[in-house]
Scaffold this active site. Structure first.
Site, PDB file in Angstrom:
ATOM      1  N   GLU A 135     111.848  46.133  13.455  1.00 15.24           N
ATOM      2  CA  GLU A 135     112.850  45.733  14.597  1.00 15.24           C
ATOM      3  C   GLU A 135     114.133  45.805  13.672  1.00 15.24           C
ATOM      4  OE1 GLU A 135     112.170  43.118  17.862  1.00 15.24           O
ATOM      5  OE2 GLU A 135     114.072  41.926  17.218  1.00 15.24           O
TER       6      GLU A 135
ATOM      7  N   ASP B 163     118.072  44.631  14.416  1.00 20.68           N
ATOM      8  CA  ASP B 163     118.898  43.678  15.308  1.00 20.68           C
ATOM      9  C   ASP B 163     120.431  43.770  15.189  1.00 20.68           C
ATOM     10  OD1 ASP B 163     116.586  43.187  16.495  1.00 20.68           O
ATOM     11  OD2 ASP B 163     116.422  41.242  15.838  1.00 20.68           O
TER      12      ASP B 163
ATOM     13  N   GLU C 217     122.739  41.121  17.073  1.00 20.89           N
ATOM     14  CA  GLU C 217     122.946  39.900  17.978  1.00 20.89           C
ATOM     15  C   GLU C 217     124.099  39.373  18.208  1.00 20.89           C
ATOM     16  OE1 GLU C 217     118.222  38.220  18.411  1.00 20.89           O
ATOM     17  OE2 GLU C 217     119.442  37.646  16.389  1.00 20.89           O
TER      18      GLU C 217
ATOM     19  N   ASN D  33     119.592  41.293  11.994  1.00 15.58           N
ATOM     20  CA  ASN D  33     118.145  40.818  11.423  1.00 15.58           C
ATOM     21  C   ASN D  33     117.431  42.021  11.133  1.00 15.58           C
ATOM     22  OD1 ASN D  33     116.310  39.552  10.355  1.00 15.58           O
ATOM     23  ND2 ASN D  33     116.017  38.179  12.300  1.00 15.58           N
TER      24      ASN D  33
ATOM     25  N   TRP E 243     120.053  27.358  20.085  1.00 17.96           N
ATOM     26  CA  TRP E 243     120.380  27.675  18.772  1.00 17.96           C
ATOM     27  C   TRP E 243     121.625  28.456  18.526  1.00 17.96           C
ATOM     28  CZ3 TRP E 243     120.519  32.798  17.152  1.00 17.96           C
ATOM     29  CH2 TRP E 243     120.062  33.690  17.972  1.00 17.96           C
TER      30      TRP E 243
ATOM     31  N   GLY F 260     124.317  25.950  16.185  1.00 18.40           N
ATOM     32  CA  GLY F 260     122.946  25.226  15.965  1.00 18.40           C
ATOM     33  C   GLY F 260     122.442  24.763  17.526  1.00 18.40           C
TER      34      GLY F 260
ATOM     35  N   ARG G 119     116.273  27.540   2.075  1.00 20.81           N
ATOM     36  CA  ARG G 119     115.490  27.903   3.046  1.00 20.81           C
ATOM     37  C   ARG G 119     114.205  28.433   2.589  1.00 20.81           C
ATOM     38  NH1 ARG G 119     117.385  32.866   7.263  1.00 20.81           N
ATOM     39  NH2 ARG G 119     115.373  32.847   8.382  1.00 20.81           N
TER      40      ARG G 119
END
Length: 296
Positions: free
Chosen positions: A108, A110, A112, A127, A202, A206, A282
């Protein structure tokens, strides 16, 4: 918030004026008519198309969001879409424009667009999914107000790289480092999709800023698209071949030009607000392999 700073914009314009070279010229496989090239996949009453088929709106309200998808699947090429985003209060809304293979191990690519409260800028999140894995988000602030007019958002994809562009300015590059053990979308054909939906768990700060349904309905407009890509016919070798028709696989398209590299550096210096490759926490201190490899 001010969307540009004069000296930054001057730098951008000077780079663009040198003549940005697009990745190539070839026959166009799209008709430019949404009614011919796409079908509605979610809540038809919220998808409206102009009489000439050249523009289409997606609507989100408390009842539902909306979406459409291409009739063809593609493996490599370039797709350009003109988009005008939701004006005013758009917090919690997400407009997605993307290619996807829709498989368990999906690939994919993306775009967004994450809405915001009135007076605050949209965030563009990109992404990449490859062989089912994602977590490759990058976020930027745009250098203009994307709600005031249409702007062109492009996906360029070949065997060597994926380049995401805004008005021909590269904002994201993901190179093929499969020889280094990094997954790259290179075998699965993908469908082009667009959707408008409620992401307020989100999308804005956030999830702190929610959709205010009293400000709706929320409408985004897409139009004047061009699809210059290899239509999937069941055999990947036709799309992977280095023929004249597959201009995207020619040597000139294997990396960014010098001008495009300078523009990408400009975007990353002045407009980048998140890069997964700069977030070791992360990934528990183990950044993905591609983060240490060349971008172009």
């Amino acid at each position: 918030m001010v969307y540009c700073v004069c000296n930054k914009t001057t730098l951008l314009l000077s780079l663009l004026s040198i003549s940005i070279v697009r990745f190539g010229l070839a026959s166009v496989v799209s008709t430019g008519d949404f009614n011919t090239d796409f079908h509605v996949t979610w809540f038809p009453s919220h998808v409206n198309t102009s009489a000439d088929g050249h523009s289409r709106t997606l609507m989100l309200d408390q009842e539902s969001g909306s979406s459409f998808a291409s009739n063809n699947m593609f493996l490599f090429g370039e797709i350009d879409m003109r988009i005008k985003l939701i004006p005013g209060y758009s917090a919690g809304t997400v407009l997605a424009y993307y290619l996807t293979s829709d498989r368990p191990n999906r690939d994919e690519i993306d775009f967004e667009f994450l809405g915001n409260v009135t007076g605050q800028p949209y965030i563009l999140q990109t992404n990449i999914y490859a062989d089912g894995s994602d977590n490759r988000e990058e976020r930027i602030y745009l250098w203009f107000d994307p709600t005031k007019d249409f702007h062109t958002y492009s996906i360029f994809w070949n065997l060597y790289q994926i380049v995401l562009m805004v008005d021909w300015v590269p904002v994201r590059v993901y190179r093929n480092h499969a020889d280094e053990g990094v997954a790259f979308p290179r075998w699965q054909p993908m469908t082009l999709k667009a959707s408008l939906w409620n992401g307020d768990s989100w999308a804005t700060r956030g999830g702190e800023d929610k959709v205010d349904w009293s400000k709706g309905p929320f409408v985004a407009t897409l139009g004047d698209y061009k699809i210059d890509a290899c239509v999937w016919k069941g055999n990947p070798r036709f799309c992977r071949a280095g023929s004249d028709g597959n201009w995207w696989n020619q040597p000139r398209s294997r990396s960014l030009t010098g001008r495009q590299r300078r523009l990408l550096k400009w975007v990353r210096k002045y407009h980048l607000i998140y890069d997964y490759c700069q977030d070791p926490q992360r990934f528990h201190g183990q950044l993905p392999r591609e983060c240490s490899l060349p971008k172009y």
